[in-house]
Design an enzyme around this catalytic site. Structure first.
Site, mmCIF file in Angstrom:
data_model
loop_
_atom_site.group_PDB
_atom_site.id
_atom_site.type_symbol
_atom_site.label_atom_id
_atom_site.label_comp_id
_atom_site.label_asym_id
_atom_site.label_seq_id
_atom_site.Cartn_x
_atom_site.Cartn_y
_atom_site.Cartn_z
ATOM 1 N N GLN A 161 -4.285 -5.998 7.002
ATOM 2 C CA GLN A 161 -5.380 -6.016 6.205
ATOM 3 C C GLN A 161 -5.365 -7.246 6.692
ATOM 4 O O GLN A 161 -6.412 -8.505 6.368
ATOM 5 C CB GLN A 161 -5.029 -6.222 4.368
ATOM 6 C CG GLN A 161 -5.091 -5.264 3.834
ATOM 7 C CD GLN A 161 -7.050 -4.591 3.589
ATOM 8 O OE1 GLN A 161 -7.379 -5.477 3.752
ATOM 9 N NE2 GLN A 161 -6.708 -3.225 3.827
ATOM 10 N N LYS A 186 -10.809 -1.306 9.987
ATOM 11 C CA LYS A 186 -10.997 -2.715 9.480
ATOM 12 C C LYS A 186 -11.165 -3.892 9.993
ATOM 13 O O LYS A 186 -11.810 -4.882 9.732
ATOM 14 C CB LYS A 186 -9.457 -2.670 8.504
ATOM 15 C CG LYS A 186 -9.152 -1.485 7.981
ATOM 16 C CD LYS A 186 -7.470 -2.058 7.323
ATOM 17 C CE LYS A 186 -7.286 -0.609 6.207
ATOM 18 N NZ LYS A 186 -8.565 -0.558 4.900
ATOM 19 N N CYS A 219 -4.735 2.225 -4.014
ATOM 20 C CA CYS A 219 -3.660 2.680 -3.318
ATOM 21 C C CYS A 219 -2.495 2.053 -2.534
ATOM 22 O O CYS A 219 -2.027 1.633 -2.300
ATOM 23 C CB CYS A 219 -4.338 3.434 -1.349
ATOM 24 S SG CYS A 219 -5.162 4.690 -1.080
ATOM 25 N N HIS A 263 1.052 -1.256 0.266
ATOM 26 C CA HIS A 263 0.014 -0.539 -0.354
ATOM 27 C C HIS A 263 0.474 0.742 0.079
ATOM 28 O O HIS A 263 1.672 1.159 0.507
ATOM 29 C CB HIS A 263 -0.827 -0.191 1.251
ATOM 30 C CG HIS A 263 -1.967 0.602 1.413
ATOM 31 N ND1 HIS A 263 -1.556 1.999 1.486
ATOM 32 C CD2 HIS A 263 -3.584 0.810 1.402
ATOM 33 C CE1 HIS A 263 -2.920 2.712 1.686
ATOM 34 N NE2 HIS A 263 -3.819 2.082 1.108
ATOM 35 N N ASP A 270 3.432 -4.230 7.804
ATOM 36 C CA ASP A 270 1.256 -3.605 7.608
ATOM 37 C C ASP A 270 0.942 -4.744 7.859
ATOM 38 O O ASP A 270 0.687 -5.894 7.081
ATOM 39 C CB ASP A 270 1.994 -2.826 6.589
ATOM 40 C CG ASP A 270 0.458 -2.500 6.094
ATOM 41 O OD1 ASP A 270 -0.759 -2.793 7.028
ATOM 42 O OD2 ASP A 270 0.694 -1.745 5.415
#
Length: 404
Positions: free
Chosen positions: A201, A224, A362, A121, A198
């Site tokens: 997700q 999220k 993104c 991202h 990261d």
């Protein structure tokens, strides 16, 4: 087995109509919907214990402080951090990544190397580009293959004693590909490099065990995973957080201030300057409780069924191409229809109540690799159904007929 209708009843927004059609919400990769228990917890905070934290001796301040720190403890247990002070509250994944990148500005020197992947991202690309421009370090990129998988052999070749930090996502937001992060972490550590994951997700779909992974940093967002917007977590190993300088200066992050010298507070407050999103931090703990009450094994099993069903149904459409064709995927499908712009499909199916994301997500380097302007992304959560997927497929077929 999950009682999906009972779960759906927990989410007020799912019962509404959009453009006269029942809402089908498949933009969970961008943000998840919120259960009533999370909404109620936010209202409860403002109705009953709204006060600033860590600073007051009065009752409301103590109640708010206790609730905030209890939530930090819930996050600590959820990700299996060793210490609660290794858990930093942030405004989201982007904030956490920038905090680490800012800290490494005091560590890197010209010629040092930062490794990212082609699946990132923008929030896990741009801060490192800015860092390299500032320090003279060099950005190295792990390439991907036509299935959207990292080419691990190329990653191995990138590593050297010049590598100071490797930063990759756990799961690709654009393709749903799950990366082999344990291998990446161990390999990076073998050359003395730190690793940031990261996890934005990943956390809606699984429970990361940061001690088992042995990552140095793990960043994710609350919104999220059924939590409030403007909330997030940065986990960092104690030794790394002690090594990095503060990201921001102000109240809360200080031990003593004079005009001659300021000393900084101990962890975690060293990195939590100013009044935080108190309500959000508290309610993030409520969201984690809710997800754990459903069970991440149950979530994974059901979302795998949704992914398999969607893949099968979408492949019935002539001219479809699905990106990220790998067995190791989260419940995300990114696809296009030959000869049709993804934005056009997204606009038409929105009129039929279907909410998907269209564009580059993104993640423009991924789109550049596949030589496309973007994709249609359907991202599923445990409150979605196979019937909703069927409705989406029917809507996409209608859009294809209209646009051909």
């Amino acid at each position: 087995m999950l009682d999906i209708q009972k779960i759906r009843a927990d989410f007020p927004i799912l019962s509404q109509t959009v453009n006269g059609k029942p809402l089908v919400y498949f933009d969970n990769g961008a943000t998840s919907q919120k259960p009533q228990v999370v909404i109620d917890a936010e209202v409860k905070y403002y109705n009953e214990i709204n006060a600033n934290i860590h600073r007051g001796v009065h009752t409301l301040s103590q109640l708010a402080t206790d609730a905030y720190e209890i939530s930090r403890g819930k996050v600590k247990d959820h990700i299996n951090a060793k210490h609660a002070h290794e858990v930093l509250f942030t405004s989201g994944t982007t904030h956490g990544i920038n905090l680490v990148a800012n800290g490494f500005a005091s560590i890197l020197k010209p010629g040092d190397e930062v490794v990212v992947s082609s699946l990132e991202h923008h929030s896990n690309i741009v801060p490192w580009q800015m860092l390299c421009e500032k320090t003279g370090a060099v950005l190295k990129v792990i390439p991907i293959n036509d299935n959207g998988e990292l080419i691990i052999e190329e990653f191995d070749k990138l590593l050297s004693d010049k590598t100071k930090i490797v930063t990759v996502n756990h799961i690709s937001n654009a393709l749903g590909v799950i990366n082999p992060i344990k291998y990446i972490i161990d390999k990076a550590h073998s050359v003395g490099a730190a690793v940031l994951i990261d996890g934005a997700q990943a956390v809606p779909h699984l429970k990361p065990d940061v001690q088992e992974l042995d990552c140095d940093f793990y960043a994710f967002s609350g919104h999220k995973m059924c939590g409030p917007t403007g909330t997030g977590i940065l986990y960092g190993k104690e030794e790394w957080l002690n090594k990095l300088p503060p990201y921001q200066g102000g109240g809360e992050m200080i031990k003593e201030v004079t005009f001659e010298k300021t000393t900084y507070a101990d962890l975690p407050h060293k990195f939590e300057a100013g009044t935080p999103n108190i309500a959000g931090g508290i309610v993030l703990g409520t969201a984690i409780d809710y997800l754990n009450s459903i069970g991440f094994e149950n979530i994974h099993e059901y979302e795998t069924e949704l992914l398999e069903h969607a893949t099968k149904r979408l492949n019935e459409i002539e001219g479809i191409r699905i990106y990220g064709n790998t067995k190791n995927k989260a419940s995300v499908i990114s696809f296009n229809i030959d000869g049709i712009h993804p934005y056009d499909v997204g606009s038409i199916i929105d009129k039929l109540g279907i909410a998907v994301r269209t564009g580059h997500h993104c993640a423009q380097p991924i789109m550049n690799f596949f030589c496309i302007p973007g994709t249609i992304r359907a991202s599923f959560s445990f409150y979605n159904t196979k019937e909703e997927i069927d409705a989406m497929v029917d809507a996409v077929k209608k859009a294809q007929t209209m646009l051909s």
